[in-house]
Design a protein around this motif. Structure first.
Motif, PDB file in Angstrom:
ATOM      1  N   ALA A   7      13.968 -25.584 -42.475  1.00 41.91           N
ATOM      2  CA  ALA A   7      15.018 -24.584 -42.246  1.00 41.91           C
ATOM      3  C   ALA A   7      14.593 -23.192 -42.679  1.00 41.91           C
ATOM      4  CB  ALA A   7      16.297 -25.000 -42.985  1.00 41.91           C
ATOM      5  N   VAL A   8      13.679 -23.137 -43.625  1.00 40.58           N
ATOM      6  CA  VAL A   8      13.222 -21.850 -44.148  1.00 40.58           C
ATOM      7  C   VAL A   8      11.764 -21.639 -43.748  1.00 40.58           C
ATOM      8  CG1 VAL A   8      12.773 -20.486 -46.213  1.00 40.58           C
ATOM      9  CG2 VAL A   8      14.802 -21.933 -46.087  1.00 40.58           C
ATOM     10  N   GLY A   9      11.535 -20.672 -42.884  1.00 38.24           N
ATOM     11  CA  GLY A   9      10.183 -20.310 -42.496  1.00 38.24           C
ATOM     12  C   GLY A   9       9.812 -20.791 -41.117  1.00 38.24           C
ATOM     13  N   ARG A  10       9.680 -22.096 -40.949  1.00 34.39           N
ATOM     14  CA  ARG A  10       9.214 -22.613 -39.669  1.00 34.39           C
ATOM     15  C   ARG A  10      10.232 -22.383 -38.568  1.00 34.39           C
ATOM     16  NH1 ARG A  10       5.494 -25.735 -40.521  1.00 34.39           N
ATOM     17  NH2 ARG A  10       5.265 -24.102 -42.060  1.00 34.39           N
ATOM     18  N   THR A  11      11.517 -22.606 -38.848  1.00 28.44           N
ATOM     19  CA  THR A  11      12.554 -22.392 -37.837  1.00 28.44           C
ATOM     20  C   THR A  11      12.561 -20.944 -37.373  1.00 28.44           C
ATOM     21  OG1 THR A  11      13.955 -24.207 -38.606  1.00 28.44           O
ATOM     22  CG2 THR A  11      15.036 -22.430 -37.401  1.00 28.44           C
ATOM     23  N   GLN A  12      12.527 -20.001 -38.322  1.00 27.08           N
ATOM     24  CA  GLN A  12      12.554 -18.583 -37.960  1.00 27.08           C
ATOM     25  C   GLN A  12      11.302 -18.195 -37.162  1.00 27.08           C
ATOM     26  OE1 GLN A  12      13.241 -19.693 -41.158  1.00 27.08           O
ATOM     27  NE2 GLN A  12      15.433 -19.521 -40.806  1.00 27.08           N
ATOM     28  N   GLU A  13      10.172 -18.789 -37.520  1.00 26.49           N
ATOM     29  CA  GLU A  13       8.923 -18.491 -36.826  1.00 26.49           C
ATOM     30  C   GLU A  13       8.987 -18.953 -35.373  1.00 26.49           C
ATOM     31  OE1 GLU A  13       4.328 -20.066 -37.160  1.00 26.49           O
ATOM     32  OE2 GLU A  13       5.583 -20.021 -38.962  1.00 26.49           O
ATOM     33  N   ILE A  14       9.516 -20.150 -35.145  1.00 25.95           N
ATOM     34  CA  ILE A  14       9.610 -20.680 -33.781  1.00 25.95           C
ATOM     35  C   ILE A  14      10.599 -19.859 -32.959  1.00 25.95           C
ATOM     36  CG2 ILE A  14      10.342 -22.673 -32.408  1.00 25.95           C
ATOM     37  CD1 ILE A  14       9.227 -24.419 -34.686  1.00 25.95           C
ATOM     38  N   ILE A  15      11.728 -19.499 -33.571  1.00 29.51           N
ATOM     39  CA  ILE A  15      12.710 -18.673 -32.864  1.00 29.51           C
ATOM     40  C   ILE A  15      12.096 -17.332 -32.482  1.00 29.51           C
ATOM     41  CG2 ILE A  15      14.911 -17.444 -33.091  1.00 29.51           C
ATOM     42  CD1 ILE A  15      15.770 -19.693 -35.018  1.00 29.51           C
ATOM     43  N   TYR A  16      11.345 -16.735 -33.395  1.00 26.75           N
ATOM     44  CA  TYR A  16      10.673 -15.461 -33.129  1.00 26.75           C
ATOM     45  C   TYR A  16       9.741 -15.583 -31.931  1.00 26.75           C
ATOM     46  CZ  TYR A  16       7.728 -11.346 -34.075  1.00 26.75           C
ATOM     47  OH  TYR A  16       7.033 -10.172 -33.974  1.00 26.75           O
ATOM     48  N   GLU A  17       8.944 -16.652 -31.895  1.00 20.43           N
ATOM     49  CA  GLU A  17       8.008 -16.853 -30.793  1.00 20.43           C
ATOM     50  C   GLU A  17       8.751 -17.078 -29.474  1.00 20.43           C
ATOM     51  OE1 GLU A  17       4.970 -16.311 -30.943  1.00 20.43           O
ATOM     52  OE2 GLU A  17       3.978 -17.122 -32.721  1.00 20.43           O
ATOM     53  N   LEU A  18       9.819 -17.862 -29.496  1.00 22.54           N
ATOM     54  CA  LEU A  18      10.591 -18.111 -28.280  1.00 22.54           C
ATOM     55  C   LEU A  18      11.317 -16.850 -27.827  1.00 22.54           C
ATOM     56  CD1 LEU A  18      12.008 -21.676 -29.053  1.00 22.54           C
ATOM     57  CD2 LEU A  18      10.159 -21.078 -27.471  1.00 22.54           C
ATOM     58  N   ASN A  19      11.765 -16.040 -28.784  1.00 19.60           N
ATOM     59  CA  ASN A  19      12.386 -14.758 -28.451  1.00 19.60           C
ATOM     60  C   ASN A  19      11.402 -13.884 -27.684  1.00 19.60           C
ATOM     61  OD1 ASN A  19      14.279 -12.294 -28.941  1.00 19.60           O
ATOM     62  ND2 ASN A  19      12.367 -11.674 -29.915  1.00 19.60           N
ATOM     63  N   GLU A  20      10.164 -13.837 -28.192  1.00 17.36           N
ATOM     64  CA  GLU A  20       9.146 -13.014 -27.522  1.00 17.36           C
ATOM     65  C   GLU A  20       8.860 -13.553 -26.123  1.00 17.36           C
ATOM     66  OE1 GLU A  20       5.074 -10.740 -28.814  1.00 17.36           O
ATOM     67  OE2 GLU A  20       5.415 -12.730 -29.641  1.00 17.36           O
ATOM     68  N   TYR A  21       8.833 -14.877 -25.962  1.00 10.05           N
ATOM     69  CA  TYR A  21       8.528 -15.485 -24.669  1.00 10.05           C
ATOM     70  C   TYR A  21       9.650 -15.235 -23.660  1.00 10.05           C
ATOM     71  CZ  TYR A  21       7.682 -19.071 -21.129  1.00 10.05           C
ATOM     72  OH  TYR A  21       7.489 -19.726 -19.940  1.00 10.05           O
ATOM     73  N   TYR A  22      10.894 -15.471 -24.055  1.00 10.82           N
ATOM     74  CA  TYR A  22      12.001 -15.356 -23.106  1.00 10.82           C
ATOM     75  C   TYR A  22      12.455 -13.911 -22.886  1.00 10.82           C
ATOM     76  CZ  TYR A  22      12.544 -20.439 -23.167  1.00 10.82           C
ATOM     77  OH  TYR A  22      12.325 -21.789 -23.024  1.00 10.82           O
ATOM     78  N   GLU A  23      12.353 -13.073 -23.928  1.00 11.23           N
ATOM     79  CA  GLU A  23      12.844 -11.704 -23.819  1.00 11.23           C
ATOM     80  C   GLU A  23      11.857 -10.776 -23.108  1.00 11.23           C
ATOM     81  OE1 GLU A  23      15.964 -10.021 -25.548  1.00 11.23           O
ATOM     82  OE2 GLU A  23      16.373 -11.976 -24.646  1.00 11.23           O
ATOM     83  N   TYR A  24      10.572 -11.045 -23.253  1.00 18.75           N
ATOM     84  CA  TYR A  24       9.575 -10.091 -22.753  1.00 18.75           C
ATOM     85  C   TYR A  24       8.707 -10.673 -21.640  1.00 18.75           C
ATOM     86  CZ  TYR A  24      10.978  -7.554 -26.924  1.00 18.75           C
ATOM     87  OH  TYR A  24      11.718  -6.900 -27.877  1.00 18.75           O
ATOM     88  N   ASN A  25       9.146 -11.777 -21.047  1.00 21.19           N
ATOM     89  CA  ASN A  25       8.403 -12.395 -19.949  1.00 21.19           C
ATOM     90  C   ASN A  25       9.224 -12.262 -18.667  1.00 21.19           C
ATOM     91  OD1 ASN A  25       6.927 -13.989 -18.202  1.00 21.19           O
ATOM     92  ND2 ASN A  25       6.470 -15.543 -19.763  1.00 21.19           N
ATOM     93  N   GLU A  26       8.873 -11.264 -17.844  1.00 24.16           N
ATOM     94  CA  GLU A  26       9.656 -10.971 -16.639  1.00 24.16           C
ATOM     95  C   GLU A  26       9.494 -12.021 -15.548  1.00 24.16           C
ATOM     96  OE1 GLU A  26       8.513  -7.090 -15.380  1.00 24.16           O
ATOM     97  OE2 GLU A  26       9.392  -6.076 -17.137  1.00 24.16           O
ATOM     98  N   ASP A  27       8.501 -12.897 -15.685  1.00 22.22           N
ATOM     99  CA  ASP A  27       8.244 -13.906 -14.657  1.00 22.22           C
ATOM    100  C   ASP A  27       9.156 -15.122 -14.765  1.00 22.22           C
ATOM    101  OD1 ASP A  27       6.180 -12.343 -13.658  1.00 22.22           O
ATOM    102  OD2 ASP A  27       4.690 -13.266 -14.983  1.00 22.22           O
ATOM    103  N   ILE A  28       9.938 -15.206 -15.844  1.00 21.85           N
ATOM    104  CA  ILE A  28      10.780 -16.386 -16.052  1.00 21.85           C
ATOM    105  C   ILE A  28      12.086 -16.229 -15.278  1.00 21.85           C
ATOM    106  CG2 ILE A  28      11.981 -17.817 -17.747  1.00 21.85           C
ATOM    107  CD1 ILE A  28      10.002 -16.888 -19.817  1.00 21.85           C
ATOM    108  N   GLU A  29      12.363 -17.174 -14.396  1.00 19.41           N
ATOM    109  CA  GLU A  29      13.634 -17.186 -13.667  1.00 19.41           C
ATOM    110  C   GLU A  29      14.751 -17.667 -14.592  1.00 19.41           C
ATOM    111  OE1 GLU A  29      13.922 -16.036 -10.683  1.00 19.41           O
ATOM    112  OE2 GLU A  29      11.780 -15.818 -10.230  1.00 19.41           O
ATOM    113  N   TYR A  30      15.990 -17.348 -14.200  1.00 24.59           N
ATOM    114  CA  TYR A  30      17.136 -17.714 -15.029  1.00 24.59           C
ATOM    115  C   TYR A  30      17.197 -19.219 -15.269  1.00 24.59           C
ATOM    116  CZ  TYR A  30      21.910 -18.249 -16.703  1.00 24.59           C
ATOM    117  OH  TYR A  30      23.005 -18.581 -17.454  1.00 24.59           O
ATOM    118  N   HIS A  31      16.914 -20.006 -14.204  1.00 26.56           N
ATOM    119  CA  HIS A  31      17.025 -21.461 -14.336  1.00 26.56           C
ATOM    120  C   HIS A  31      15.937 -22.054 -15.224  1.00 26.56           C
ATOM    121  CE1 HIS A  31      13.990 -21.154 -11.110  1.00 26.56           C
ATOM    122  NE2 HIS A  31      13.571 -22.333 -11.533  1.00 26.56           N
TER     123      HIS A  31
END
Length: 544
Positions: free
Chosen positions: A249-273
């Motif tokens: 809950a402390v450290g690893r969860t935040q790290e994974i969320i950060y990485e997924l945030n970068e992938y979904y927020e800054y990847n224009e090739d990802i479709e909504y679905h």
């Protein structure tokens, strides 16, 4: 002076070291023993010292295997200060209360069985009240401060890059006018991780106590690990399955969320679905994430810059935090493609066990481990390839795909550990290898002795060693040049951040502020102004 190894000796848990000098007794860390029944039974054996005689404690970081017996320490008479970094103090406010709740709940559950068997009842190791009391002993510190505990002992915390607030300890101890320098690595992290700064390199030590969790392992490339995680999510989702990620809950969860945030927020090739729903099902993870956001000062520059640009790095459109039990239960009532990140990281407790119970038997689903799995834990059993496991009293077939992405680990691997130890310009005259399992420690021992020609020791649990002062060299804590450079650097950094803040549209940032938040921000601004006035007076006095 001597050191006694009371935990994390030939094991990766229960970190606890006792330093005894002519004038003081103090400890480094006070962690819970976690793992199989035999290992966890060590928590009930009691301390190998009298807590009332301990003068103070230094804590490397908040993880329970380093902090989890602090409430018991205070319960049994310890009254001294517990020095830790500010993020560590904030995280311990969450983790120790949660640990106490687990102690109470597990004891209540066990006592029901003992009562039916006619056995005497047990008391919890400590209670929520004990945990609350222990929080009064904490004292906040920042990195790079040199703290004078008394005339004989001073220390400095440096960034270990393991979790937010994790620290390497440099410790100067004076006896009979001779000073000995000890360095405790704590848990070291890998370089170039999200959110965190790289581990600090230390220049010199008489004695080094170094972790060895992955002392014989090379982690996979970071970019490959992220790509592999996304691939697992996409392939599992395409089959209609669920991806379960047991995460600390402390450290690893935040790290994974950060990485997924970068992938979904800054990847224009990802479709909504393609934006698979991501659920974080852990109340403690939510509280820990809030603690992270209250300590962004300790983030690395990349994460700080994203925050200054207005990106909450722990939020994105397809992410949802689950807090209530009802919401957590509802996740397993309907099948649809999703990712569930839940604690505990070793799958030994918490809500993740319910999610595993409902998904392990599904061949379309996947379980992804992203951290160290201790012997005897459910996570280790699954990684070892068992065909079925017992969860919450029910035998569950293991048909889901099981993955181990150890590149997410918060621990340094063998090349990083070797590089860190090799960076000492003056080599320690003795290195104690701790916090590792047998195979890892033996191989790391060979590497340090053969490659770096260091005098090494793998201490037994409860073993004690005399530490002799260095007759040849006195280590300066910090040179005048370093002090001047560091202070100028800090001031320049603050000025730059203030310029960035001034350029933002503050009317938008503060338009929805409520009274509570207004008071908090106002207090922080007043503290900044007060500190700036102190600095101004100091500079003016030095000019005279």
């Amino acid at each position: 002076m001597d050191i006694q190894f009371l935990g994390a000796a030939k094991m990766v848990t229960g970190s606890n070291f006792l330093i005894t000098t002519k004038n003081e007794k103090f400890i480094i860390d006070c962690g819970l023993f976690q793992g199989n029944d035999e290992t966890e039974a060590l928590n009930r054996e009691g301390f190998k010292f009298n807590p009332e005689e301990i003068d103070f404690m230094l804590l490397t970081h908040a993880h329970i295997d380093h902090s989890g017996r602090i409430p018991l320490l205070v319960k049994e008479g310890f009254t001294g200060n517990i020095f830790a970094t500010k993020p560590t103090v904030d995280l311990c406010n969450i983790m120790l209360l949660d640990s106490a709740k687990i102690q109470e709940t597990d004891t209540e559950w066990d006592n029901k069985k003992r009562m039916r068997a006619g056995k005497p009842l047990n008391e919890p190791l400590y209670t929520t009240k004990d945990a609350e009391n222990s929080l009064n002993n904490f004292r906040e510190c920042y990195y790079d401060e040199i703290i004078l505990v008394n005339d004989n002992v001073k220390f400095r915390f440096s960034d270990a890059g393991h979790i937010l607030g994790s620290a390497i300890i440099e410790l100067w101890i004076t006896e009979d006018e001779k000073t000995t320098k000890l360095v405790f690595s704590g848990d070291l992290g890998m370089p170039n991780k999200p959110i965190l700064n790289n581990p600090t390199y230390i220049k010199d030590a008489d004695y080094l106590i170094v972790e060895s969790t992955y002392g014989n392992t090379v982690h996979e490339n970071r970019e490959n690990i992220i790509q592999n995680l996304i691939k697992i999510i996409d392939e599992t989702s395409a089959k209609g399955g669920t991806v379960i990620i047991p995460a600390f809950a402390v450290g690893r969860t935040q790290e994974i969320i950060y990485e997924l945030n970068e992938y979904y927020e800054y990847n224009e090739d990802i479709e909504y679905h393609q934006r698979v729903p991501i659920y974080v099902d852990s109340p403690m993870s939510l509280r820990a994430t809030e603690a992270f956001l209250n300590n962004t000062y300790f983030f690395n520059d990349k994460a700080k810059n994203l925050i200054f640009k207005g990106d909450n790095v722990f939020e994105f459109d397809n992410l949802k935090y689950i807090s209530s039990v009802d919401e957590s239960i509802a996740l397993n009532k309907v099948k649809f493609p999703r990712v569930i990140i839940s604690s505990s990281g070793m799958a030994n407790a918490g809500r993740v066990r319910h999610h595993l119970k409902h998904n392990l038997w599904d061949e379309n689903s996947a379980v992804v481990f992203v951290g160290y799995q201790a012997k005897g834990t459910l996570g280790r059993i699954l990684l070892d390839g068992k065909d079925s496991v017992k969860i919450l009293g029910e035998e569950i077939a293991v048909k889901a795909s099981i993955y181990n992405l150890d590149g997410f680990s918060g621990h340094a691997d063998e090349p990083m550990l070797l590089d860190w130890v090799n960076s000492f310009t003056t080599k320690p005259k003795k290195v104690f290898i701790v916090h590792g399992e047998n195979d890892e420690q033996k191989e790391f021992y060979k590497t340090l002795t053969n490659n770096l020609k260091l005098n090494c020791e793998i201490p037994e649990l409860y073993s004690k060693y005399e530490l002799k002062p260095n007759e040849e060299k006195v280590y300066d804590e910090i040179s005048k040049e370093e002090m001047e450079f560091n202070l100028y650097l800090e001031i320049e950094h603050i000025i730059e951040r203030m310029k960035q803040l001034k350029e933002q549209d503050l009317s938008i940032n503060f338009k929805d502020v409520d009274l509570k938040k207004y008071s908090e921000v106002k207090r922080n601004l007043n503290e900044i102004k007060d500190n700036l006035m102190d600095l101004t007076r100091y500079v003016e006095n030095k000019k005279k």
